[in-house]
Design a protein around this motif. Structure first.
Motif, PDB file in Angstrom:
ATOM      1  N   VAL A   1       1.890   3.934  16.067  1.00 22.74           N
ATOM      2  CA  VAL A   1       0.781   3.128  15.546  1.00 22.74           C
ATOM      3  C   VAL A   1       1.199   2.481  14.231  1.00 22.74           C
ATOM      4  CG1 VAL A   1      -1.560   3.260  14.594  1.00 22.74           C
ATOM      5  CG2 VAL A   1      -1.020   4.431  16.736  1.00 22.74           C
ATOM      6  N   ASP A   2       1.878   3.250  13.362  1.00 27.49           N
ATOM      7  CA  ASP A   2       2.349   2.705  12.081  1.00 27.49           C
ATOM      8  C   ASP A   2       3.356   1.572  12.315  1.00 27.49           C
ATOM      9  OD1 ASP A   2       0.751   4.448  10.679  1.00 27.49           O
ATOM     10  OD2 ASP A   2       2.374   5.851  10.200  1.00 27.49           O
ATOM     11  N   LEU A   3       4.253   1.776  13.267  1.00 29.37           N
ATOM     12  CA  LEU A   3       5.255   0.753  13.574  1.00 29.37           C
ATOM     13  C   LEU A   3       4.603  -0.508  14.145  1.00 29.37           C
ATOM     14  CD1 LEU A   3       8.220   2.805  15.076  1.00 29.37           C
ATOM     15  CD2 LEU A   3       8.158   1.588  12.900  1.00 29.37           C
ATOM     16  N   GLN A   4       3.618  -0.315  15.004  1.00 26.81           N
ATOM     17  CA  GLN A   4       2.923  -1.469  15.568  1.00 26.81           C
ATOM     18  C   GLN A   4       2.176  -2.240  14.474  1.00 26.81           C
ATOM     19  OE1 GLN A   4       0.569   0.258  18.664  1.00 26.81           O
ATOM     20  NE2 GLN A   4       2.120  -0.161  20.254  1.00 26.81           N
ATOM     21  N   ALA A   5       1.581  -1.546  13.547  1.00 23.02           N
ATOM     22  CA  ALA A   5       0.872  -2.193  12.441  1.00 23.02           C
ATOM     23  C   ALA A   5       1.868  -2.951  11.554  1.00 23.02           C
ATOM     24  CB  ALA A   5       0.098  -1.157  11.627  1.00 23.02           C
ATOM     25  N   ALA A   6       3.017  -2.319  11.287  1.00 25.94           N
ATOM     26  CA  ALA A   6       4.041  -2.966  10.462  1.00 25.94           C
ATOM     27  C   ALA A   6       4.586  -4.203  11.185  1.00 25.94           C
ATOM     28  CB  ALA A   6       5.167  -1.988  10.137  1.00 25.94           C
ATOM     29  N   LEU A   7       4.791  -4.090  12.493  1.00 24.73           N
ATOM     30  CA  LEU A   7       5.282  -5.217  13.278  1.00 24.73           C
ATOM     31  C   LEU A   7       4.265  -6.356  13.263  1.00 24.73           C
ATOM     32  CD1 LEU A   7       7.341  -6.486  15.205  1.00 24.73           C
ATOM     33  CD2 LEU A   7       6.156  -5.322  17.090  1.00 24.73           C
ATOM     34  N   ALA A   8       3.007  -6.031  13.446  1.00 26.38           N
ATOM     35  CA  ALA A   8       1.964  -7.054  13.436  1.00 26.38           C
ATOM     36  C   ALA A   8       1.903  -7.742  12.071  1.00 26.38           C
ATOM     37  CB  ALA A   8       0.608  -6.431  13.786  1.00 26.38           C
ATOM     38  N   ALA A   9       2.045  -6.989  10.986  1.00 30.19           N
ATOM     39  CA  ALA A   9       2.029  -7.568   9.639  1.00 30.19           C
ATOM     40  C   ALA A   9       3.252  -8.461   9.431  1.00 30.19           C
ATOM     41  CB  ALA A   9       1.991  -6.463   8.582  1.00 30.19           C
ATOM     42  N   ALA A  10       4.410  -8.011   9.902  1.00 25.14           N
ATOM     43  CA  ALA A  10       5.640  -8.795   9.774  1.00 25.14           C
ATOM     44  C   ALA A  10       5.536 -10.087  10.590  1.00 25.14           C
ATOM     45  CB  ALA A  10       6.852  -7.978  10.209  1.00 25.14           C
ATOM     46  N   GLU A  11       4.972  -9.995  11.787  1.00 21.11           N
ATOM     47  CA  GLU A  11       4.799 -11.192  12.613  1.00 21.11           C
ATOM     48  C   GLU A  11       3.840 -12.176  11.944  1.00 21.11           C
ATOM     49  OE1 GLU A  11       3.588  -9.528  16.353  1.00 21.11           O
ATOM     50  OE2 GLU A  11       5.645  -9.520  17.136  1.00 21.11           O
ATOM     51  N   ALA A  12       2.786 -11.666  11.320  1.00 22.61           N
ATOM     52  CA  ALA A  12       1.826 -12.529  10.619  1.00 22.61           C
ATOM     53  C   ALA A  12       2.506 -13.222   9.438  1.00 22.61           C
ATOM     54  CB  ALA A  12       0.625 -11.715  10.134  1.00 22.61           C
ATOM     55  N   ARG A  13       3.329 -12.477   8.679  1.00 23.75           N
ATOM     56  CA  ARG A  13       4.058 -13.080   7.555  1.00 23.75           C
ATOM     57  C   ARG A  13       5.062 -14.122   8.065  1.00 23.75           C
ATOM     58  NH1 ARG A  13       4.272  -7.732   5.767  1.00 23.75           N
ATOM     59  NH2 ARG A  13       6.479  -7.597   6.347  1.00 23.75           N
TER      60      ARG A  13
ATOM     61  N   LEU B   1       4.815 -15.933  10.835  1.00 23.32           N
ATOM     62  CA  LEU B   1       4.053 -17.115  11.250  1.00 23.32           C
ATOM     63  C   LEU B   1       3.607 -17.932  10.028  1.00 23.32           C
ATOM     64  CD1 LEU B   1       1.909 -15.788  14.234  1.00 23.32           C
ATOM     65  CD2 LEU B   1       3.746 -17.479  14.318  1.00 23.32           C
ATOM     66  N   GLU B   2       3.174 -17.229   8.996  1.00 23.01           N
ATOM     67  CA  GLU B   2       2.746 -17.902   7.774  1.00 23.01           C
ATOM     68  C   GLU B   2       3.931 -18.628   7.120  1.00 23.01           C
ATOM     69  OE1 GLU B   2       0.900 -16.781   3.401  1.00 23.01           O
ATOM     70  OE2 GLU B   2       0.698 -15.331   5.032  1.00 23.01           O
ATOM     71  N   SER B   3       5.076 -17.955   7.076  1.00 26.07           N
ATOM     72  CA  SER B   3       6.282 -18.566   6.502  1.00 26.07           C
ATOM     73  C   SER B   3       6.719 -19.767   7.325  1.00 26.07           C
ATOM     74  CB  SER B   3       7.423 -17.550   6.432  1.00 26.07           C
ATOM     75  OG  SER B   3       7.123 -16.535   5.522  1.00 26.07           O
ATOM     76  N   ARG B   4       6.639 -19.654   8.638  1.00 23.01           N
ATOM     77  CA  ARG B   4       7.022 -20.776   9.512  1.00 23.01           C
ATOM     78  C   ARG B   4       6.075 -21.948   9.284  1.00 23.01           C
ATOM     79  NH1 ARG B   4       6.261 -23.365  14.271  1.00 23.01           N
ATOM     80  NH2 ARG B   4       8.111 -23.895  15.484  1.00 23.01           N
ATOM     81  N   ASP B   5       4.791 -21.665   9.142  1.00 22.38           N
ATOM     82  CA  ASP B   5       3.821 -22.715   8.886  1.00 22.38           C
ATOM     83  C   ASP B   5       4.116 -23.410   7.554  1.00 22.38           C
ATOM     84  OD1 ASP B   5       1.356 -24.179   9.438  1.00 22.38           O
ATOM     85  OD2 ASP B   5       0.519 -23.025   7.767  1.00 22.38           O
ATOM     86  N   LEU B   6       4.403 -22.620   6.510  1.00 23.44           N
ATOM     87  CA  LEU B   6       4.737 -23.190   5.206  1.00 23.44           C
ATOM     88  C   LEU B   6       6.016 -24.027   5.294  1.00 23.44           C
ATOM     89  CD1 LEU B   6       3.923 -20.227   2.806  1.00 23.44           C
ATOM     90  CD2 LEU B   6       2.697 -22.396   3.001  1.00 23.44           C
ATOM     91  N   TYR B   7       6.992 -23.549   6.033  1.00 28.02           N
ATOM     92  CA  TYR B   7       8.257 -24.267   6.216  1.00 28.02           C
ATOM     93  C   TYR B   7       8.009 -25.606   6.915  1.00 28.02           C
ATOM     94  CZ  TYR B   7      12.638 -25.641   8.406  1.00 28.02           C
ATOM     95  OH  TYR B   7      13.710 -26.353   8.848  1.00 28.02           O
ATOM     96  N   MET B   8       7.220 -25.585   7.973  1.00 24.84           N
ATOM     97  CA  MET B   8       6.944 -26.814   8.724  1.00 24.84           C
ATOM     98  C   MET B   8       6.188 -27.822   7.845  1.00 24.84           C
ATOM     99  SD  MET B   8       8.488 -26.409  11.512  1.00 24.84           S
ATOM    100  CE  MET B   8       7.930 -27.723  12.557  1.00 24.84           C
ATOM    101  N   ARG B   9       5.260 -27.335   7.029  1.00 26.57           N
ATOM    102  CA  ARG B   9       4.532 -28.226   6.125  1.00 26.57           C
ATOM    103  C   ARG B   9       5.474 -28.833   5.085  1.00 26.57           C
ATOM    104  NH1 ARG B   9      -1.398 -27.258   5.759  1.00 26.57           N
ATOM    105  NH2 ARG B   9      -1.892 -25.776   7.406  1.00 26.57           N
ATOM    106  N   ALA B  10       6.359 -27.998   4.529  1.00 22.27           N
ATOM    107  CA  ALA B  10       7.316 -28.483   3.533  1.00 22.27           C
ATOM    108  C   ALA B  10       8.268 -29.498   4.162  1.00 22.27           C
ATOM    109  CB  ALA B  10       8.099 -27.319   2.936  1.00 22.27           C
ATOM    110  N   LEU B  11       8.695 -29.237   5.385  1.00 22.05           N
ATOM    111  CA  LEU B  11       9.570 -30.153   6.097  1.00 22.05           C
ATOM    112  C   LEU B  11       8.878 -31.504   6.324  1.00 22.05           C
ATOM    113  CD1 LEU B  11      12.414 -30.058   7.356  1.00 22.05           C
ATOM    114  CD2 LEU B  11      11.336 -29.421   9.507  1.00 22.05           C
TER     115      LEU B  11
END
Length: 175
Positions: free
Chosen positions: A25-37, A39-49
């Protein structure tokens, strides 16, 4: 050898299965948080691009406009010179009138050059400078300092300090 059974486990502590489930459960939560970060980083990258591409296009457009209209002010100043030349041709009766009109037009052209950063290079009597002058010939001379300009064949011009055309000169050499 005997296998541990339910009775051998401590009564209060979680079993191996409980610890593994909590870890998953802890690993799944960490994975979900990492995936959210991510996605957010990819969105910021695409906007900057996209923003960089917009800036590049805007800069290219600005450079194109600057090239297109760079001589606008200079052209406006030259229109008056052309008008003066046309009037001079219409009014040219005698040589004195023609000379006066030509001198006025030349003065107007010189003012237009000065206003727009175009300077004349007339090096008569100066030391020869290969950065500013083009030697057309060397002429022996006892009255001039060697390597000095004795005659200007064609004046040179510089635009805001950058050489447009070197002055074509005749340079003195020792007799």
């Amino acid at each position: 050898m005997s296998m541990p059974n339910e009775q051998d486990r401590p009564a209060n502590g979680p079993g191996v299965e409980g610890t593994a489930e909590a870890g998953a459960v802890d690993l799944q939560a960490a994975l979900a948080a990492a995936e959210a970060r991510a996605l957010e980083s990819r969105d910021l990258y695409m906007r900057a691009l996209a923003e960089m591409e917009n800036i590049r296009k805007r800069a290219a457009r600005d450079v194109e406009q600057a090239h297109k209209y760079a001589v606008d002010r200079f052209a406006n100043d030259l229109i008056g010179v052309k008008d003066s030349l046309e009037l001079g041709l219409l009014a040219a009766g005698d040589a004195q009138t023609l000379r006066a009109g030509t001198e006025a037009t030349l003065k107007q052209l010189t003012n237009a050059f000065e206003k727009n950063g175009l300077t004349e290079i007339d090096p008569l009597g100066q030391q020869f400078d290969p950065q500013q002058h083009e030697a057309m010939a060397m002429q022996p001379s006892a009255e001039h300092v060697p390597d000095s300009v004795t005659q200007v064949v064609q004046k040179g011009y510089a635009l805001n300090g950058r050489l447009l055309r070197p002055a074509r000169v005749i340079v003195a050499k020792a007799p």
